[in-house]
Design a protein around this motif. Structure first.
Motif, PDB file in Angstrom:
ATOM      1  N   GLU A 160     -23.222  -5.626  35.485  1.00  0.00           N
ATOM      2  CA  GLU A 160     -22.127  -6.038  34.714  1.00  0.00           C
ATOM      3  C   GLU A 160     -20.842  -4.890  34.969  1.00  0.00           C
ATOM      4  N   ASP A 196     -13.422  -9.479  29.104  1.00  0.00           N
ATOM      5  CA  ASP A 196     -15.177  -9.381  28.641  1.00  0.00           C
ATOM      6  C   ASP A 196     -15.320 -10.277  27.011  1.00  0.00           C
ATOM      7  N   ALA A 197     -15.645 -11.938  26.756  1.00  0.00           N
ATOM      8  CA  ALA A 197     -15.770 -12.181  26.050  1.00  0.00           C
ATOM      9  C   ALA A 197     -17.140 -12.867  25.457  1.00  0.00           C
ATOM     10  N   ASP A 198     -17.731 -11.656  25.408  1.00  0.00           N
ATOM     11  CA  ASP A 198     -18.987 -10.865  24.077  1.00  0.00           C
ATOM     12  C   ASP A 198     -18.853 -10.278  23.456  1.00  0.00           C
ATOM     13  N   GLY A 199     -17.472  -9.126  24.425  1.00  0.00           N
ATOM     14  CA  GLY A 199     -17.319  -8.190  23.310  1.00  0.00           C
ATOM     15  C   GLY A 199     -17.878  -7.100  23.511  1.00  0.00           C
ATOM     16  N   ASN A 200     -18.938  -6.868  24.305  1.00  0.00           N
ATOM     17  CA  ASN A 200     -19.336  -5.899  24.668  1.00  0.00           C
ATOM     18  C   ASN A 200     -19.764  -4.250  25.320  1.00  0.00           C
ATOM     19  N   ASN A 256     -19.311  -8.700  33.177  1.00  0.00           N
ATOM     20  CA  ASN A 256     -20.964  -9.581  34.007  1.00  0.00           C
ATOM     21  C   ASN A 256     -20.071 -10.889  34.560  1.00  0.00           C
ATOM     22  N   GLU A 259     -18.495 -13.953  32.972  1.00  0.00           N
ATOM     23  CA  GLU A 259     -16.764 -13.724  32.572  1.00  0.00           C
ATOM     24  C   GLU A 259     -15.693 -13.871  33.572  1.00  0.00           C
TER      25      GLU A 259
END
Length: 174
Positions: free
Chosen positions: A76, A134-138, A142, A145
């Motif tokens: 990441e 950042d699709a998963d918002g973490n 990655n 993404e």
């Protein structure tokens, strides 16, 4: 009086001629056109030598660039890793500016460090783009993404929809 007019006309004609001769040298130092920038970008990304860039060629380059940003190797890229890459480039650029007046090995070493530190193309480098990708918002990007963002970027740039990006895609108005 006639003689001075002839002299003025002659001097003016000479000045115009000299200006015309020097114009190409000024043009060479001007900002590159969009087409020239597109050609350089395509040349860097085109691994098949067909003067076009496929999605696979772009994805391969972005994958390599992703690895260069992922300094801790966790798969990441954080905002801190992007900022560290930018800061390294700023420092290398400053060292290059300081070494430009010098000659020899020191100058060549500064140029090599500048080229090495130059941030590679990667979707999400800008803060707003980072948040969007950042699709998963973490708070980290990655490989999946970044690959999805690269594909969207490719499809937007491929204006004629032929699956390849060439210089015409940069100049065509849709």
């Amino acid at each position: 009086m006639m003689r001075s007019r002839t002299f003025i006309l002659g001097a003016t004609a000479l000045a115009v001629a000299l200006t015309g001769l020097s114009a190409p040298s000024f043009a060479a130092k001007s900002k590159p056109t969009p087409e020239q920038r597109a050609e350089r970008m395509i040349k860097r990304l085109d691994t098949s030598g067909d003067s076009k860039v496929s999605l696979q060629e772009l994805q391969a380059r972005v994958s390599t660039n992703f690895k260069s940003f992922d300094t801790n190797g966790n798969g990441e890229i954080s905002r801190d890793e992007i900022e560290a890459k930018r800061q390294a480039f700023r420092e290398a650029r400053k060292a290059w500016r300081d070494a430009r007046a010098k000659t020899g090995a020191e100058r060549n070493q500064a140029l090599a460090k500048l080229r090495e530190a130059r941030p590679a193309m990667l979707p999400g480098m800008r803060p707003r783009a980072f948040a969007r990708i950042d699709a998963d918002g973490n708070g980290a990007l990655n490989a999946a993404e970044v690959a999805a963002a690269t594909e969207r970027m490719f499809k937007r740039r491929d204006r004629n929809g032929d699956g390849m990006i060439d210089v015409a895609d940069f100049t065509r108005k849709v």
